[in-house]
Scaffold this motif. Structure first.
Motif, short mmCIF file in Angstrom:
data_model
loop_
_atom_site.label_atom_id
_atom_site.label_comp_id
_atom_site.label_asym_id
_atom_site.label_seq_id
_atom_site.Cartn_x
_atom_site.Cartn_y
_atom_site.Cartn_z
N LEU A 10 0.83 -1.20 0.00
CA LEU A 10 0.00 0.00 0.00
C LEU A 10 0.87 1.25 0.00
CD1 LEU A 10 -1.39 -2.18 2.26
CD2 LEU A 10 -3.22 -0.53 1.99
N ALA A 11 0.42 2.26 -0.74
CA ALA A 11 1.08 3.56 -0.71
C ALA A 11 0.77 4.25 0.61
CB ALA A 11 0.60 4.42 -1.88
N ALA A 12 1.61 5.23 0.96
CA ALA A 12 1.46 5.90 2.25
C ALA A 12 0.17 6.70 2.35
CB ALA A 12 2.66 6.83 2.48
N ASN A 13 -0.42 7.11 1.22
CA ASN A 13 -1.62 7.95 1.27
C ASN A 13 -2.91 7.15 1.29
OD1 ASN A 13 -1.27 7.07 -1.39
ND2 ASN A 13 -2.32 8.86 -2.23
N VAL A 14 -2.82 5.82 1.32
CA VAL A 14 -4.02 4.99 1.41
C VAL A 14 -4.44 4.91 2.87
CG1 VAL A 14 -4.98 2.68 1.08
CG2 VAL A 14 -3.42 3.65 -0.61
N ARG A 15 -5.64 5.37 3.16
CA ARG A 15 -6.11 5.46 4.55
C ARG A 15 -7.35 4.60 4.76
NH1 ARG A 15 -4.25 9.71 7.22
NH2 ARG A 15 -4.78 8.35 8.95
N ASP A 16 -7.60 4.31 6.04
CA ASP A 16 -8.71 3.45 6.46
C ASP A 16 -8.69 2.09 5.77
OD1 ASP A 16 -9.98 4.54 8.57
OD2 ASP A 16 -11.63 5.42 7.47
N TRP A 17 -7.51 1.54 5.69
CA TRP A 17 -7.36 0.19 5.16
C TRP A 17 -7.83 -0.79 6.24
CZ3 TRP A 17 -6.68 -2.48 0.88
CH2 TRP A 17 -6.20 -3.79 0.95
N GLN A 18 -8.98 -1.41 6.02
CA GLN A 18 -9.60 -2.27 7.03
C GLN A 18 -9.77 -3.70 6.52
OE1 GLN A 18 -10.28 -1.21 10.11
NE2 GLN A 18 -9.66 0.90 9.71
N ALA A 19 -8.79 -4.20 5.81
CA ALA A 19 -8.89 -5.56 5.25
C ALA A 19 -9.05 -6.59 6.36
CB ALA A 19 -7.65 -5.87 4.41
N SER A 20 -9.78 -7.64 6.07
CA SER A 20 -10.04 -8.68 7.06
C SER A 20 -8.92 -9.71 7.05
CB SER A 20 -11.37 -9.37 6.77
OG SER A 20 -11.25 -10.16 5.61
N PRO A 21 -8.73 -10.44 8.15
CA PRO A 21 -7.70 -11.50 8.18
C PRO A 21 -7.93 -12.59 7.14
CG PRO A 21 -8.47 -10.98 10.40
CD PRO A 21 -9.40 -10.27 9.46
N TRP A 22 -9.19 -12.78 6.70
CA TRP A 22 -9.47 -13.84 5.72
C TRP A 22 -9.45 -13.30 4.29
CZ3 TRP A 22 -12.71 -12.30 9.65
CH2 TRP A 22 -13.80 -11.51 9.30
N GLY A 23 -8.92 -12.08 4.07
CA GLY A 23 -8.62 -11.64 2.72
C GLY A 23 -9.57 -10.66 2.08
N SER A 65 -0.32 5.71 10.26
CA SER A 65 -0.52 4.27 10.37
C SER A 65 -1.72 3.81 9.58
CB SER A 65 -0.73 3.89 11.85
OG SER A 65 -1.95 4.42 12.32
N GLY A 66 -2.62 4.72 9.22
CA GLY A 66 -3.76 4.34 8.41
C GLY A 66 -4.97 3.96 9.24
N ALA A 67 -4.95 4.21 10.56
CA ALA A 67 -6.08 3.88 11.40
C ALA A 67 -7.20 4.86 11.19
CB ALA A 67 -5.65 3.89 12.88
N ARG A 68 -8.44 4.41 11.39
CA ARG A 68 -9.59 5.29 11.23
C ARG A 68 -9.59 6.35 12.33
NH1 ARG A 68 -14.52 4.83 8.79
NH2 ARG A 68 -14.08 2.68 8.20
#
Length: 508
Positions: free
Chosen positions: A467-480, A504-507
């Motif tokens: 992921l690029a540094a400007n991608v925010r709210d990345w909330q992918a699940s452990p199962w993909g 860090s990309g946290a909401r």
């Protein structure tokens, strides 16, 4: 005399408040922008009816289809079921009969209302054997021939998406994005392979659905390219040509060394060996046990895969089954040599090698096959790995193999249904009366398959993404599951001034 002191304190507090407010504003979600995504998959289809269970392309297909279509229910990262197109559900005591109430007022991207008949028509051809669905007013009724306590897990994953088939064969959805019309026409045969070395990869273009029932997504557009070689995907991410790329397992170390932001899922793809039942060697239990004890799974995971995989002793991963830790397969060369010494000299693997073919392409499968041959040779079993230029799927006239190396990618959150499908793909015999929704029965079935040693797990790999540094709210699940509808792009100015916590990309 105290006034200046008070003023300094107030000024300090005010400065902190202003700084905190600025930091908050810099990380506040914003609408707009185009997310550029690159996939390694050579073929992609967003039509769930065409997906092949267990295939490596399944993940890319599902991630893109989730942009256009919705499910009845979903699962959050805490394992809780969340209403989507269905707002509530109930079942009888068995549970064999389930009832789902559809959300009112949901519209397809062309403005027409979603009906229970639409949902039933979409799901009916996708459901496993023994599960039927029908429409009743604003409800969906699922009738099962056996108890299905796992129906929610089933419907919240895999290919169980709701859509409407148009007269021209295209699919309409209710999701956060729409597939551009031009792209739809270009990709009406989207399963055409993309050349690895092509200068212009195949593309999909998605536009935000302003009328989505769940609200407009933050992004305006998502541009997807597929058929991208692994090294090029990493280079495009570092060069600012993409914000999200799929990473190959052997490229993760390079990405980490380059300070690339890497996402890792739970183990999802199993690589395993299976004996071919059509060949006489499959019936020799002692030979099967000898080969199993000769395999050095730890070295495969730590050396060949640079610690980006786990040695696998079970078919289903621990996070899905809950009992994988009960299975143990350790390399035991001394015992393997003893068993090999007791075999007749003319058994396959002695006077003639066991022929090994890979049922999946790629360098990783070839390297694993070569490692299997090396391990087997240590115990006196000759294994002939496939050539570097072909695998078993390349030629219909290829010589029949004694062993097959295959890959299986987990696609559903129902462990029973996943085991049933995996066993079928591995040609493993299961108890036809087994109720795989019951953990004890499921464990017994998997144990029986593993003890027969016709199927031998090797390693389990996660999915990876850069992921690029400007991608925010990345909330992918452990199962993909990627959940790109929640992603937003930070502006360049805000990115420079963002605090470490914000980066860090946290909401917020």
């Amino acid at each position: 005399m105290r006034w200046p002191v008070v003023s300094k304190r107030l000024f300090a507090l005010l400065s902190i408040f202003i700084f905190a407010t600025a930091a908050f504003c810099s990380t506040k979600p914003r609408y707009g922008g185009t997310l550029r995504v690159e996939f390694l998959a050579q073929t992609i289809s967003i039509d769930p009816r065409t997906w092949k269970a267990g295939s490596r392309e399944f993940a890319a297909n599902e991630r893109l289809a989730a942009l256009v279509f919705d499910r009845l229910v979903s699962v959050d990262n805490y394992g809780r079921f969340v209403p989507q197109l269905a707002t509530e559900w109930s079942h009888d005591v068995a549970p064999r009969r389930w009832q789902f109430a559809l959300r009112e007022g949901v519209k397809f991207s062309d403005g027409t209302l979603l009906t229970s008949a639409d949902a039933a028509a979409a799901l009916a051809p996708l459901l496993p054997e023994g599960v039927q669905v029908s429409a009743s007013g604003g409800n969906l009724i699922f009738q099962c021939t056996e108890p299905r306590p796992d129906l929610l897990e089933l419907l919240a994953s895999g290919r169980f998406l709701v859509f409407r088939v148009q007269g021209d064969g295209s699919l309409l959805g209710t999701g956060p994005f729409t597939l551009d019309v031009n792209t739809k026409l270009e990709k009406s045969a989207a399963e055409v392979p993309a050349a690895v070395g092509m200068s212009t990869p195949a593309n999909f273009h998605f536009t935000a659905n302003d009328a989505c029932w769940a609200g407009r997504p933050f992004l305006d557009k998502i541009e997807v390219s597929y058929g991208i070689p692994p090294l090029r995907a990493l280079f495009d991410l570092q060069a600012g040509r993409a914000e999200l790329v799929e990473l190959a397992a052997d490229g993760v170390r390079r990405a980490n060394q380059s300070n690339v932001r890497v996402w890792t899922s739970s183990p999802l793809t199993l690589y395993a060996l299976r004996f071919d039942d059509a060949q006489p060697q499959a019936a020799n239990q002692q030979l099967r046990e000898t080969l199993t004890l000769s395999l050095d799974r730890a070295t495969m995971a730590s050396v060949l895969l640079q610690k980006q995989a786990e040695p696998a002793a079970a078919l289903l991963p621990q996070w899905l089954s809950g009992y994988a830790f009960l299975f143990h397969v350790e390399m035991d060369l001394e015992r393997a040599k003893q068993l090999r010494g007791a075999l007749p000299a003319n058994v396959a693997g002695g006077t003639s090698p066991l022929r090994l073919q890979t049922d999946v392409g790629g360098d990783l499968a070839r390297l694993l096959a070569e490692r299997v041959a090396v391990n087997a040779r240590q115990t006196g079993i000759a294994v002939q790995p496939p050539s570097k230029v072909a695998h078993s799927g390349d030629s219909p006239t290829a010589e029949k193999a004694d062993l097959h190396l295959f890959a299986w990618r987990i696609s559903m959150l129902s462990p029973g249904e996943e085991l049933r499908m995996l066993a079928k793909a591995a040609h493993a015999v299961m108890n036809a009366e087994g109720k795989l929704s019951e953990p004890d029965q499921r464990y017994a079935e998997e144990k029986k398959i593993l003890e027969e040693r016709k199927v031998m797990p090797l390693v389990a790999l996660p999915d990876y993404a850069g992921l690029a540094a400007n991608v925010r709210d990345w909330q992918a699940s452990p199962w993909g599951e990627w959940r790109l509808a929640d992603v937003w792009l930070e502006s360049p100015g805000a990115q420079k001034n963002a605090s470490p916590a914000a980066a860090s990309g946290a909401r917020p």
